[in-house]
Design an enzyme around this catalytic site. Sequence first.
Site, PDB file in Angstrom:
ATOM      1  N   ASP A  73      45.532  41.709  39.303  1.00  0.00           N
ATOM      2  CA  ASP A  73      44.555  43.234  37.985  1.00  0.00           C
ATOM      3  C   ASP A  73      42.547  42.870  38.833  1.00  0.00           C
ATOM      4  O   ASP A  73      41.591  42.698  38.397  1.00  0.00           O
ATOM      5  CB  ASP A  73      44.217  43.571  37.220  1.00  0.00           C
ATOM      6  CG  ASP A  73      44.208  44.722  36.687  1.00  0.00           C
ATOM      7  OD1 ASP A  73      42.929  45.314  36.953  1.00  0.00           O
ATOM      8  OD2 ASP A  73      44.245  45.181  35.488  1.00  0.00           O
ATOM      9  N   ARG A  87      40.490  45.495  38.513  1.00  0.00           N
ATOM     10  CA  ARG A  87      39.389  46.757  37.764  1.00  0.00           C
ATOM     11  C   ARG A  87      38.497  45.807  36.665  1.00  0.00           C
ATOM     12  O   ARG A  87      38.159  44.961  36.173  1.00  0.00           O
ATOM     13  CB  ARG A  87      40.112  47.332  36.804  1.00  0.00           C
ATOM     14  CG  ARG A  87      41.230  48.000  37.431  1.00  0.00           C
ATOM     15  CD  ARG A  87      42.217  49.525  37.272  1.00  0.00           C
ATOM     16  NE  ARG A  87      43.434  48.714  36.060  1.00  0.00           N
ATOM     17  CZ  ARG A  87      44.167  48.780  35.482  1.00  0.00           C
ATOM     18  NH1 ARG A  87      44.353  50.008  35.131  1.00  0.00           N
ATOM     19  NH2 ARG A  87      44.949  47.989  34.782  1.00  0.00           N
TER      20      ARG A  87
END
EC number: 4.1.99.12
Length: 393
Positions: A325, A327
């Site tokens: 991930d 983000r």
Amino acid sequence: MQLDSIDTALQALKKGESIIVVDDENRENEGDLVAVTEWMNDNTVNFMATYGKGLICAPISNAIAEKLDLNPMVTHNSDVYGTQFTVSVDHIQTTTGISADERTMTARALIDEQATGSDFNKPGHLFPLIAQDNGVLSRRGHTEASVDLAKLTGAKPAALICEIMDEDGTMAKGASLEAFKETHGLVMISIEDLEKYRKSSISKLDAKAKVKMPTEYGNFDMYGFTTDNSEEDIVVIANGDINKTENVRIHSACLTGDIFHSQRCDCGEQLAASMKYIAEHGGMILYLPQEGRGIGLINKLKAYELIEQGYDTVSANIALGFEEDLRDYQNAAQILKYFGVDSVNLLSNNPKKFESLESYGIHIAKRIELIVPTNAYNQDYMDTKKEKMGHLI
């Protein structure tokens, strides 16, 4: 204590030099030698062993640890600071593994894109440490600081660190560290300054437009923002008066799910449920350009190809060379602060969103669960989010 700037430290690291990183006097209150694995020179390990004299460890990202199948050293970590040691390693081409040259070989093998877990003997003489994904904004330790520094130099997320000990075997502090710095001509920085540096590098945010936006779920105000760290725009839709504590959904753009109603994921259903909730209860939806958990549309489609071959959503991203991930929610926190919101009731099942927002000064007053129906196509995806990514579903 006379400290250098973070920019000076980054320049030194890019030249292959080691630097000193000190932490909070209320924490370990120690100084570590730090070098970036990708830039380090052939004498780095020997210098650390000779003059640092502490345990030489190799902080790495979680993605590298997963790629190389580096499991935690212990099942239940009781370390007072939660340091995430993995099983120790030697590269298979080493002999004893303890010499400076052989530990250098092992360290460099950790960032070899072709390396696999079978390239290492376990246990060994180099001690990998797994850094938290959001670095010093999540945990103010030398592990996270060194990996943050590696990333800031443009290198792969891996480093070497070694505690600095005094001549009498105690940990060097204060004046002793300053003397060590002068003797060896090293740059010295603090984790506190690194944290400030990371937070100060938050992008410039500009509000460009506001319009009325009627939808099938209700009427919203729509705002358009630009930032200087992305070519893509950010959209916010809001309903009702915006208060200091607000119902908020932070939604990562998903072309396949949001637009084409793909059943591979639950993104479209989560967006629809969020719009219904905000239409009824008031609040905001921040729509961020973070396709594929930050890897982009084409790479997401490549990940789908791997999933069709038996990978899951996490292992597919890692196989493509990404972390599970990518983000970050700096922009989201900035936008909330733009509206005067410093506390949120967050519509999310993802604990990493809570951690990231809180690291940027947004208080999570309450979590609002966002449960949507599963289907035959996304059940494995949902199971992976729960089991591997810790989603609360």
